[in-house]
Design a protein around this motif. Structure first.
Motif, PDB file in Angstrom:
ATOM      1  N   ASP B 430       0.812  -1.188   0.041  1.00  0.00           N
ATOM      2  CA  ASP B 430       0.014  -0.110  -0.096  1.00  0.00           C
ATOM      3  C   ASP B 430       0.812   1.352  -0.172  1.00  0.00           C
ATOM      4  O   ASP B 430       0.507   2.251  -0.512  1.00  0.00           O
ATOM      5  CB  ASP B 430      -0.765   0.122   1.206  1.00  0.00           C
ATOM      6  N   GLN B 431       1.878   1.193   0.798  1.00  0.00           N
ATOM      7  CA  GLN B 431       2.996   2.429   0.823  1.00  0.00           C
ATOM      8  C   GLN B 431       3.383   2.596  -0.518  1.00  0.00           C
ATOM      9  O   GLN B 431       3.511   3.656  -1.168  1.00  0.00           O
ATOM     10  CB  GLN B 431       3.726   2.213   1.805  1.00  0.00           C
ATOM     11  N   PHE B 433       2.437   1.661  -3.521  1.00  0.00           N
ATOM     12  CA  PHE B 433       1.327   2.160  -4.343  1.00  0.00           C
ATOM     13  C   PHE B 433       0.981   3.475  -4.110  1.00  0.00           C
ATOM     14  O   PHE B 433       1.031   4.113  -5.409  1.00  0.00           O
ATOM     15  CB  PHE B 433       0.005   1.226  -4.167  1.00  0.00           C
ATOM     16  N   TYR B 434       0.967   3.893  -3.023  1.00  0.00           N
ATOM     17  CA  TYR B 434       0.672   5.356  -2.619  1.00  0.00           C
ATOM     18  C   TYR B 434       1.807   5.985  -3.417  1.00  0.00           C
ATOM     19  O   TYR B 434       1.672   7.263  -3.908  1.00  0.00           O
ATOM     20  CB  TYR B 434       0.654   5.327  -1.145  1.00  0.00           C
ATOM     21  N   CYS B 435       3.058   5.883  -2.917  1.00  0.00           N
ATOM     22  CA  CYS B 435       4.239   6.692  -3.679  1.00  0.00           C
ATOM     23  C   CYS B 435       4.344   6.747  -5.171  1.00  0.00           C
ATOM     24  O   CYS B 435       4.216   7.814  -5.795  1.00  0.00           O
ATOM     25  CB  CYS B 435       5.345   6.038  -3.257  1.00  0.00           C
ATOM     26  N   LYS B 436       3.700   5.576  -5.705  1.00  0.00           N
ATOM     27  CA  LYS B 436       3.947   5.477  -7.070  1.00  0.00           C
ATOM     28  C   LYS B 436       2.862   6.322  -7.705  1.00  0.00           C
ATOM     29  O   LYS B 436       3.085   6.480  -8.652  1.00  0.00           O
ATOM     30  CB  LYS B 436       3.754   3.865  -7.605  1.00  0.00           C
ATOM     31  N   GLN B 437       1.612   6.264  -7.176  1.00  0.00           N
ATOM     32  CA  GLN B 437       0.497   6.949  -7.646  1.00  0.00           C
ATOM     33  C   GLN B 437       0.721   8.398  -7.662  1.00  0.00           C
ATOM     34  O   GLN B 437       0.057   9.426  -8.363  1.00  0.00           O
ATOM     35  CB  GLN B 437      -0.671   6.707  -6.945  1.00  0.00           C
ATOM     36  N   ARG B 438       1.743   8.854  -6.665  1.00  0.00           N
ATOM     37  CA  ARG B 438       2.035  10.148  -6.801  1.00  0.00           C
ATOM     38  C   ARG B 438       3.293  10.639  -7.866  1.00  0.00           C
ATOM     39  O   ARG B 438       3.779  11.534  -8.047  1.00  0.00           O
ATOM     40  CB  ARG B 438       2.639  10.638  -5.360  1.00  0.00           C
ATOM     41  N   GLY B 439       3.601   9.498  -8.509  1.00  0.00           N
ATOM     42  CA  GLY B 439       4.580   9.650  -9.634  1.00  0.00           C
ATOM     43  C   GLY B 439       6.191   9.157  -9.149  1.00  0.00           C
ATOM     44  O   GLY B 439       6.949   9.384 -10.088  1.00  0.00           O
ATOM     45  N   ILE B 440       6.108   8.589  -7.972  1.00  0.00           N
ATOM     46  CA  ILE B 440       7.540   8.223  -7.560  1.00  0.00           C
ATOM     47  C   ILE B 440       7.976   6.657  -8.087  1.00  0.00           C
ATOM     48  O   ILE B 440       6.995   6.024  -7.870  1.00  0.00           O
ATOM     49  CB  ILE B 440       7.472   8.065  -6.282  1.00  0.00           C
ATOM     50  N   SER B 441       9.078   6.709  -8.841  1.00  0.00           N
ATOM     51  CA  SER B 441       9.352   5.415  -9.032  1.00  0.00           C
ATOM     52  C   SER B 441       9.510   4.314  -7.756  1.00  0.00           C
ATOM     53  O   SER B 441       9.817   4.861  -6.474  1.00  0.00           O
ATOM     54  CB  SER B 441      10.706   5.248 -10.065  1.00  0.00           C
ATOM     55  N   GLU B 442       9.412   3.053  -8.150  1.00  0.00           N
ATOM     56  CA  GLU B 442       9.493   2.111  -7.156  1.00  0.00           C
ATOM     57  C   GLU B 442      11.125   2.242  -6.359  1.00  0.00           C
ATOM     58  O   GLU B 442      10.976   1.934  -4.913  1.00  0.00           O
ATOM     59  CB  GLU B 442       9.646   0.625  -7.851  1.00  0.00           C
ATOM     60  N   LYS B 444      12.715   4.709  -5.819  1.00  0.00           N
ATOM     61  CA  LYS B 444      13.044   6.022  -4.814  1.00  0.00           C
ATOM     62  C   LYS B 444      12.014   5.893  -3.841  1.00  0.00           C
ATOM     63  O   LYS B 444      11.952   6.198  -2.582  1.00  0.00           O
ATOM     64  CB  LYS B 444      12.447   7.245  -5.679  1.00  0.00           C
ATOM     65  N   LEU B 448      12.579   6.204   0.067  1.00  0.00           N
ATOM     66  CA  LEU B 448      11.941   7.162   0.799  1.00  0.00           C
ATOM     67  C   LEU B 448      11.471   6.152   2.263  1.00  0.00           C
ATOM     68  O   LEU B 448      11.711   6.574   3.488  1.00  0.00           O
ATOM     69  CB  LEU B 448      10.762   7.551   0.258  1.00  0.00           C
ATOM     70  N   ILE B 449      10.753   5.050   1.900  1.00  0.00           N
ATOM     71  CA  ILE B 449       9.917   4.449   2.717  1.00  0.00           C
ATOM     72  C   ILE B 449      11.111   3.722   3.945  1.00  0.00           C
ATOM     73  O   ILE B 449      10.971   3.999   5.003  1.00  0.00           O
ATOM     74  CB  ILE B 449       9.222   3.247   2.455  1.00  0.00           C
TER      75      ILE B 449
END
Lengths: 250, 482
Positions: B430-431, B433-442, B444, B448-449
């Motif tokens: 979920d985390q 997916f949330y990041c990726k939905q904001r345009g962030i690559s896996e 990165k 971040l996480i």
């Protein structure tokens, strides 16, 4: 803006969307309503690209691009934004760092330079005011320890920061009290331009008192079974979803 | 960390293989393999050591030969053949380095490649460095400047020659010769390391740092570090390590002793990046290290470690809280990927009154790796009002890895307060997916996480190290979600 044709999707072999058609043009706000289990959140997930769902048929054209082959992040960078029903907490990662990373990914995709720290911070100030989000929340960890209302406002804040062309609001009104609802709606209204579009997924009519949709669609059993103007939402509210169920041939 | 952006991280990620895997072509003086009394005498004579030092080594060797390799750690590995290791290997040098200019150009190139700058005037931030390659300390910077304050920062060998009274008094005072199998082995064959003494009331104005590098094949590295902070002094000490990529397992068995006298404070930070072995578990360093500090009255020792390397890690930086009101801290991030194994944690031994300890341990396991936290909190009967807080979190990145927690608590004083919290979580789809939905690559998003998850620990590191650690974490976990 987006044209969805005969979309079929299933999860773990179970069909959820069963031939959905929808066209949204720039400058429009569409509301999608429907009873529990109709496939509303599935539609949001499928458009955003969640991998658990299998697309079995149909296609989606998003702003001239074939959407379905794109990865989640490519869709986001093309300008598709999903405001989550349950925003996710990311401990230890500041909202600011998260958003700056996202914004720069999107800018890079468009061939633009990364945003300077100064410009970024003034953008944060401007956009957080839009949803009356305390600037302290902007520097806290993403959604961690936020109240339900703060999480939803944070979604709209992110939407304001990333400036998408299509926003999908998945049950954004759930769990909001009347004040928070007004703030969220106010934010969405202010972000509306004739260049962007919004799809509001909701169970209840009340959000639509604050955000006036151009079109209302009723989703039932994986298909849009009825479309109309904003009055349709009121009619639904009055007659209940049974009215739809009883009038839909299986 | 402020100047380091996610974009910089992305650039780093392009070159995500173990980037310190190179071998420097430097002539070495390596002694024959094997371990016996003659070898120990040879090491001692090469270092022109005084008789007392040789006696110390021979005593250790005698004890070691009666000991058995411990097997209680949650790690599996092929036991090293102690007779097939060369215990001394030193870059050849024609003369003793008097100044930086005398250092072999190939050696300088190696340091540049490792990102170590010894050229004092070119450094913006003051970090004094002692560079240890294989068995010897190659160069130490800022010696003179530190000397003006009475701070001694030199190689262990120099200390044996020039400050025998301090070495004799403190060496083995925290980690005794017979302490454990690897510490005893180290006491017999150690070849060099760093020595540091901060005089009374002096606050060391710069970070002191030791960089350990294994270069030669078929050898092990056995170094000792001794840090003495005299009454009311303060020092922050950093340690970094890398090794070439090889199919063989190389042994690193070090001993670190910290002595914090009354009102003194020592902060000891490690970024451990020994070669971890390849994706199939071939090669890599066996890192069997004993680190311990003793705190006198009102003193404080803080250990911070970021462990990303080594095939097998076995390490428990500990604090003996001997003086009243003394404080011990342990902040750790241990990352294991592929076939890496780590069994790491700490021991907090509360002897004095009002002693306080904090343990924050973050384990991250990926691939088929095994990651264990093992910690002991011991409250002795005179340790009135002792306090401990422990938090052990584990993050699982794949379905084939393991995370284990072995907390031991022994309490003999009823006024003590001990808290232990533990969590285990899987990196959230979920985390991501949330990041990726904001345009962030896996990549990165994982960066971040994971960095967010480790933030409490990374915040303890000095700025330069924190950036390095942040990069390392991301690189170590690249492509590991599954």
């Amino acid at each position: 803006m987006i044209t969805i044709k005969d979309l079929h999707a299933s999860i773990e072999g179970k069909p959820i969307l069963k031939g959905l058609n929808l066209t949204v043009k720039a400058g429009e706000i569409h509301a999608i309503m429907g009873p529990n289990g109709a496939g509303k959140s599935t539609l949001a997930s499928v458009l955003a690209g969640r991998e658990e769902y299998e697309i079995t048929q149909g296609d989606v054209n998003f702003n001239g691009v074939d959407l379905l082959p794109l990865s989640v992040e490519e869709r986001a960078r093309e300008g598709l934004f999903l405001a989550f029903q349950y925003p996710v907490e990311i401990p230890g990662v500041s909202n600011i760092n998260f958003l700056r990373t996202a914004l720069n990914e999107i800018r890079e995709h468009k061939g633009e330079k990364g945003i300077s720290a100064k410009d970024f911070m003034s953008l944060v100030r401007e956009k957080s005011a839009l949803v009356e989000l305390d600037s302290k929340l902007a520097s806290r960890s993403v959604n961690e320890g936020f109240s339900g209302g703060e999480k939803k406002r944070n979604e709209i804040f992110q939407m304001a920061m990333l400036n998408p062309i299509l926003s999908i609001l998945d049950e954004t009104d759930s769990g909001l009290d009347i004040d928070a609802l007004r703030i969220v709606a106010n934010g969405v209204n202010q972000l509306k331009t004739d260049q962007n579009a919004t799809i509001i997924i909701t169970h209840y009519q009340r959000l639509l008192d604050y955000i006036i949709p151009d079109f209302v669609h009723v989703l039932y059993d994986g298909k849009i079974v009825k479309s109309g103007g904003k009055d349709l939402a009121l009619e639904l509210e009055e007659k209940g979803y049974d009215w739809i169920k009883n009038n839909t041939p299986n | 960390m402020a100047n380091y952006t996610e974009d910089d991280l992305a650039k780093e990620l392009k070159d995500q293989e173990y980037k310190f895997g190179f071998v420097s072509d430097i002539d070495t003086d390596t002694i024959p393999i094997g371990l016996n009394e003659d070898i120990v005498r040879l090491i001692s004579s090469k270092k022109e050591e005084p008789q007392w030092m040789l006696d110390y080594r021979l005593n250790a060797l005698a004890i070691w030969s009666t000991m058995n390799e411990p097997s209680w750690a949650h790690v599996k590995y092929k036991k090293p053949d102690f007779q097939s290791i060369a215990y001394y290997s030193a870059p050849k040098q024609t003369k003793k380095y008097e100044s930086w200019d005398d250092v072999d150009p190939e050696m300088k190139a190696t340091m540049t490649k490792l990102g170590i700058s010894m050229e004092e005037q070119q450094r913006l931030t003051g970090v004094a460095v002692d560079f240890v390659m294989d068995s010897v300390s190659v160069a130490t910077s800022f010696k003179e400047k530190l000397g003006e304050l009475g701070i001694i920062f030199c190689s262990f060998s120099d200390a044996v020659q020039n400050h025998p009274e301090l070495v004799k008094k403190y060496m083995g005072s925290v980690v005794p010769t017979q302490d454990n199998y690897y510490a005893t082995l180290n006491a017999a064959v150690f070849t060099d390391g760093s020595f540091c003494y901060i005089p009374k009331g002096v606050r060391c104005p710069m970070e002191l740092s030791t960089y350990f590098r294994i270069n030669a094949g078929g050898t092990g590295q056995f170094e000792r570090t001794l840090v003495i902070a005299d009454e009311g002094s303060y020092v922050s000490y950093l340690e970094g390590c890398t090794a070439p990529q090889r199919d063989e397992n190389q042994l690193h068995a070090a001993v670190v002793e910290l002595i914090a006298l009354e009102n003194a404070e020592i902060k000891y930070s490690t970024v451990q990046n020994w070669y971890p072995g390849d994706k199939n578990g071939l090669g890599g360093i066996f890192n069997f290290v004993t680190k311990r500090g003793v705190c006198e009255k009102n003193a404080k020792i803080s250990w911070t470690q970021v462990e990303t390397g080594s095939a097998v890690t076995w390490k428990y930086p500990s604090c003996i809280l001997k003086g009243d009101n003394s404080v011990g801290e342990f902040y750790s991030v241990a990352v294991t990927n592929n076939y890496q194994q780590a069994d790491t944690g700490t021991k907090m031994i509360h002897l004095g009154k009002n002693t306080k300890s904090t343990i924050i341990s973050k384990g991250i396991s990926a691939g088929k790796s095994q990651n264990s936290y093992r910690g002991l909190v011991q409250i002795h009967k005179n340790a009135h009002n002792a306090r401990n807080f422990s938090q052990c979190d584990s993050l699982l990145m794949s379905s084939e890895c393991g995370a284990h927690t072995f907390p031991y608590i022994e309490c003999k004083n009823s006024s003590a307060k001990i808290e232990h919290e533990a969590t285990t979580s899987k990196i959230g789809e979920d985390q991501l997916f949330y990041c990726k939905q904001r345009g962030i690559s896996e990549e990165k998003a994982i960066g971040l996480i994971v960095n967010g998850y480790c933030k409490e620990v990374l915040n303890q590191l000095p700025m330069e190290f924190a950036v390095e650690a942040q990069k390392l974490l991301t690189i170590s976990l690249e492509g590991s979600v599954g």
